[in-house]
Every structure is written in structure tokens, then in C-alpha cells.
Design an enzyme around this catalytic site. Sequence first.
Site, PDB file in Angstrom:
ATOM      1  CE  LYS A 260      -4.021   2.054   0.489  1.00 41.46           C
ATOM      2  NZ  LYS A 260      -3.815   2.868  -0.713  1.00 41.46           N
TER       3      LYS A 260
ATOM      4  CG  ASN B  76      -4.166  16.104   0.646  1.00 37.99           C
ATOM      5  OD1 ASN B  76      -3.804  15.515   1.650  1.00 37.99           O
ATOM      6  ND2 ASN B  76      -5.405  16.065   0.223  1.00 37.99           N
TER       7      ASN B  76
ATOM      8  CB  THR C 215      -2.613  13.133   5.200  1.00 35.49           C
ATOM      9  OG1 THR C 215      -2.990  12.030   4.380  1.00 35.49           O
ATOM     10  CG2 THR C 215      -1.169  12.977   5.623  1.00 35.49           C
TER      11      THR C 215
ATOM     12  CB  SER D 201      -5.900   4.787   2.109  1.00 34.06           C
ATOM     13  OG  SER D 201      -5.643   5.893   1.284  1.00 34.06           O
TER      14      SER D 201
ATOM     15  CE  LYS E  92       4.568   7.451  -1.343  1.00 29.28           C
ATOM     16  NZ  LYS E  92       3.763   7.803  -0.176  1.00 29.28           N
TER      17      LYS E  92
ATOM     18  CG  ASP F 289       3.157  10.929  -2.143  1.00 33.11           C
ATOM     19  OD1 ASP F 289       2.943  10.706  -0.950  1.00 33.11           O
ATOM     20  OD2 ASP F 289       4.216  11.447  -2.543  1.00 33.11           O
TER      21      ASP F 289
HETATM   22  P1  NAD Z   1       0.845  18.080  -2.630  1.00 35.98           P
HETATM   23  O1  NAD Z   1       1.388  17.920  -3.988  1.00 35.98           O
HETATM   24  O2  NAD Z   1      -0.617  18.208  -2.457  1.00 35.98           O
HETATM   25  O3  NAD Z   1       1.521  19.350  -1.913  1.00 35.98           O
HETATM   26  C1  NAD Z   1       2.896  19.543  -1.804  1.00 35.98           C
HETATM   27  C2  NAD Z   1       3.103  20.983  -1.355  1.00 35.98           C
HETATM   28  O4  NAD Z   1       4.481  21.199  -1.090  1.00 35.98           O
HETATM   29  C3  NAD Z   1       2.711  22.022  -2.391  1.00 35.98           C
HETATM   30  O5  NAD Z   1       2.112  23.134  -1.749  1.00 35.98           O
HETATM   31  C4  NAD Z   1       4.044  22.425  -3.005  1.00 35.98           C
HETATM   32  O6  NAD Z   1       4.012  23.712  -3.607  1.00 35.98           O
HETATM   33  C5  NAD Z   1       4.899  22.391  -1.767  1.00 35.98           C
HETATM   34  N1  NAD Z   1       6.327  22.328  -2.018  1.00 35.98           N
HETATM   35  C6  NAD Z   1       6.999  21.631  -2.957  1.00 35.98           C
HETATM   36  N2  NAD Z   1       8.319  21.901  -2.862  1.00 35.98           N
HETATM   37  C7  NAD Z   1       8.461  22.759  -1.829  1.00 35.98           C
HETATM   38  C8  NAD Z   1       9.574  23.385  -1.219  1.00 35.98           C
HETATM   39  N3  NAD Z   1      10.802  23.175  -1.663  1.00 35.98           N
HETATM   40  N4  NAD Z   1       9.333  24.215  -0.185  1.00 35.98           N
HETATM   41  C9  NAD Z   1       8.083  24.438   0.276  1.00 35.98           C
HETATM   42  N5  NAD Z   1       7.004  23.866  -0.258  1.00 35.98           N
HETATM   43  C10 NAD Z   1       7.185  23.041  -1.299  1.00 35.98           C
HETATM   44  O7  NAD Z   1       1.421  16.859  -1.763  1.00 35.98           O
HETATM   45  P2  NAD Z   1       0.857  16.274  -0.409  1.00 35.98           P
HETATM   46  O8  NAD Z   1      -0.039  15.156  -0.732  1.00 35.98           O
HETATM   47  O9  NAD Z   1       0.405  17.387   0.452  1.00 35.98           O
HETATM   48  O10 NAD Z   1       2.180  15.618   0.198  1.00 35.98           O
HETATM   49  C11 NAD Z   1       3.115  16.379   0.965  1.00 35.98           C
HETATM   50  C12 NAD Z   1       3.984  15.425   1.762  1.00 35.98           C
HETATM   51  O11 NAD Z   1       3.138  14.628   2.598  1.00 35.98           O
HETATM   52  C13 NAD Z   1       4.788  14.418   0.946  1.00 35.98           C
HETATM   53  O12 NAD Z   1       5.987  14.128   1.611  1.00 35.98           O
HETATM   54  C14 NAD Z   1       3.906  13.180   0.954  1.00 35.98           C
HETATM   55  O13 NAD Z   1       4.650  11.986   0.724  1.00 35.98           O
HETATM   56  C15 NAD Z   1       3.381  13.259   2.369  1.00 35.98           C
HETATM   57  N6  NAD Z   1       2.154  12.498   2.587  1.00 35.98           N
HETATM   58  C16 NAD Z   1       1.031  12.743   1.865  1.00 35.98           C
HETATM   59  C17 NAD Z   1      -0.120  12.002   2.120  1.00 35.98           C
HETATM   60  C18 NAD Z   1      -1.414  12.273   1.412  1.00 35.98           C
HETATM   61  O14 NAD Z   1      -2.417  11.653   1.771  1.00 35.98           O
HETATM   62  N7  NAD Z   1      -1.469  13.178   0.443  1.00 35.98           N
HETATM   63  C19 NAD Z   1      -0.105  10.997   3.091  1.00 35.98           C
HETATM   64  C20 NAD Z   1       1.063  10.789   3.836  1.00 35.98           C
HETATM   65  C21 NAD Z   1       2.181  11.553   3.571  1.00 35.98           C
END
Ligand code: NAD
Length: 423
Positions: free
Chosen positions: A74, A225, A194, A356, A110, A150
Site C-alpha cells: 500500500k 493536500n 492526512t 485509505s 510506493k 501523493d
Molecule cells: P501536494 O502535492 O498536495 O503538496 C505539496 C506541497 O508542497 C505544495 O504546496 C508544493 O508547492 C509544496 N512544495 C513543494 N516543494 C516545496 C519546497 N521546496 N518548499 C516548500 N514547499 C514546497 O502533496 P501532499 O499530498 O500534500 O504531500 C506532501 C507530503 O506529505 C509528501 O511528503 C507526501 O509523501 C506526504 N504524505 C502525503 C499524504 C497524502 O495523503 N497526500 C499521506 C502521507 C504523507
Amino acid sequence: MSNTPNKPHNPYDDIVKTIVTAAERLGYSENDYLIFTHPKRELKVSFPVRMDNGDIKVFSGYRVQHSNTLGPYKGGIRYHPEVRDNEVKSLAAWMTFKCALIGVPYGGGKGGVTVDPKELSESELERLTRRFVRAIYRSIGEYVDIPAPDINTSAKIMGWFVDEYSSLKGYNCPAVVTGKPIALGGSLGRVEATGRGCVIAARETLKKLEKEVEGTTVVVQGFGNVGHIAAKLLYEMGAKILAVSDSSGGVQCDAGLNIPELVDFVHGQKNQLKDYKAKNVKPIKNADLLTMACDVLIPAALDNQINAQNANDIKAKIIIEGANGPTTLDADKVLHQKGIIVVPDILANAGGVTVSYFEWVQNLQNFYWTEEEVNEKLDRMMCKAFSEVWKLSTHEKINLRSAAYMRALEVLVNTKRWKGVYY
Ligand code: NAD
């Protein structure tokens, strides 16, 4: 410090070290844990996509299946120009430990595609997604490996994903992927899960310190997100959000930002944070935002953000790791010495995989829950895992990350002992 400018940081090395340390503390032999230091299967694919101008581009995609000891693999799918095999491998391993810790019957996986989705039109993005599904569909499935969103992969993309997979199989397979639009079998509460989980982790940590969320000062890196939902919920609970950022840069306000207005500006009107203007709001660089004085810092963007270079300058009292792998192992030691409480990614951001799992269960049962039921179950599971980790960390006098890995490894090794060596 082991990070040198000549040797790029490999997050997988950090994971292996963390697993070995946890195993030693638990008194396990190599026979018990060695399998969890290796991904079970690594798939790399190259696939062609026709661009709007008629040209064909070839993209690289990955799916790493780290462990299926506890259940189907997953984990999310990331679209980003920096997606590489080592990164995907680490993200897959984190999923194995996260699922074990939070108590969902999944292994870890992943995937990702090396692409900057901002450079693609919507129809190119759809074709890329559908071609990627064709490239990996034989290796996934509702009882085999279940992807999710992600970085840069939305519910809409998950919708194309499930549609393509279902066309290849010849029947509707909603449970092959989670994070889908509600109309396609998505779960209520999944989009917020999340960020909501991060907020629960922050609330529980503050509770242990006999503090309230109300009046707490918060800084959030990443406004996607995870970051924007965490900021919004904390704002609604009375926290003061001092600064937020996205890849364009950040904004800061000593009196606290108006988060609903910012959410509308970025997510409603599709702007970048750097273009936001309001009274008393100043721009801030991402690097400076991380070192701001605050009660709670939530890195919710990319990995490797808090590292040997800036760890000493971090002034937050609590770090809630919304992103996966935002802190390197070197930095983690420094933060621990400074007395900063770090709620590790495998606990802090586990809300996503938890809901999820709820989505998958609802799809398999064809019976759907209310948002209240989802949120209540999420809260209960997050609190249980948090309290186990906190208790172990206090008992063993170790940081929360070490305790979280010990707890997760215990679950994995115990299951493996019952199952035997080979599956
Ligand atoms: P997303 O694409 O929705 O958002 C990512 C955000 O980070 C955006 O606002 C982007 O502009 C910003 N960003 C990118 N590079 C940056 C930088 N150098 N400095 C500052 N901001 C920056 O992604 P997400 O789903 O919010 O995921 C963010 C993190 O959370 C990732 O590490 C992901 O693996 C982790 N995560 C996400 C989920 C999920 O359900 N979406 C679950 C667990 C973990």
C-alpha cells in the site's frame, strides 16, 4: 556528521540504520529483521506518451513493493521531476512501518513518475496516467498492491487510474486504488485525512505537555493536500498560524495568517502563495520559515528539509512530520539533543493510509460510511498509536521516532514469526 557535500543523502540508508537500532533494542537477531531492510520487489518502467503537439515522450515510472507481511502492498504514487529509485524505495519502506504502527492490515509500497506535471496539459496528464497504469497493472490489484495519491497526484488522477485499470480487467475495480473521487467510491474524509491526522498528533502532543491547541503558534511548510488541511483545521481550533509556504515561497504574519482566505487564494483561485498580498503579511523564504520560532512546525512538503545544515537553527518546540522523511537521521539526533519533540512521519502522517484503508474496506463491502464515522474511527486509531509510542518512548527514554520503529518492528516480526520465512 555523516552527510558530506560529495555524497548525496540516501534516505534508505537512514531507514536501514533505524531498523537495525530498533531491532537491537528489541533484542532481535538478524534472522528476525533482515527481510525488512530489503524491498521485496522493485519495478522500473519506461513508457511512451503522445504529447498534444504530436511528439512522443518517454517517461520513467517506478513501483516498489517493500513488504507484504501484514497484507497487500500500500502506498501513494508521486509525480515529480526528482522521483528516483532510492527515493521511491525509502517511501515504500516507510509505508511498511507506518501501516504496522497504525494497525492497518497492509504492507508497504510506493510509486512515482519522473515528471513535472506543471509542464503538461490536462489531457497529457491523463494520457500519462493511463499509460503508467498499463505499464504496471500486472503487478498491482485490490488484494496485491493498492496505490493512492501523493505529491502532485489528486483524486482526479486516481479516477483516471481506476478507470484504466478497470478497462484492462473488464470489470469495475474501485478497491485497486484509494483517494478516488467520492462518485467513484472514494471515502468521505479521505482528502482531509492526512492533515487531520497531523492535527490529532499535534493535539495529543500538546496535551502531554499540558497545553491547548488554542493560542499555539504554528508554522507550516507546504500548502498542498497535507499542509493546507493541517493549517486550516488548526486555525479553526484557535491556533495562530504564523507562516505557510509552497514551492513558490512563503508568507508570514506575526498576528497570525487568515488561513481560509489563503486556502481560497491558492486552492480556489489557483494562485501561488508568493503572490498573496494582505495587511501585515510579509514574504518569507522557505529556508527561513523552517527556522522560525514557534510552538509547532509542520514540514508538509518534501523529504530532507531538516538536515545537518539547519538542524541547529530550528527553534520550534514540537515538529509534526506531515511529509515523509522531512528530517534526516543526523538532524534528528541534533533535535533530540535540543529537546525538540519530533512526532515522526510514520505516526504523524498515518491518517492518510488509515482512511485509505477505510475506503478500501467500504469498496470491498459496497457499504459506505458517514464522514463522522470516518473521522471518529481515524481519531481513535491515531490516538491509540500515539499513546503506545509515547508510552514506549518515556519507558525506554528514547525519542518518538525510535519508539515508533520499535513498536512497528515488533508487529512485523511477530507476524513474520507466525507466517514463516517465505511469503
Ligand atoms: P501536494 O502535492 O498536495 O503538496 C505539496 C506541497 O508542497 C505544495 O504546496 C508544493 O508547492 C509544496 N512544495 C513543494 N516543494 C516545496 C519546497 N521546496 N518548499 C516548500 N514547499 C514546497 O502533496 P501532499 O499530498 O500534500 O504531500 C506532501 C507530503 O506529505 C509528501 O511528503 C507526501 O509523501 C506526504 N504524505 C502525503 C499524504 C497524502 O495523503 N497526500 C499521506 C502521507 C504523507
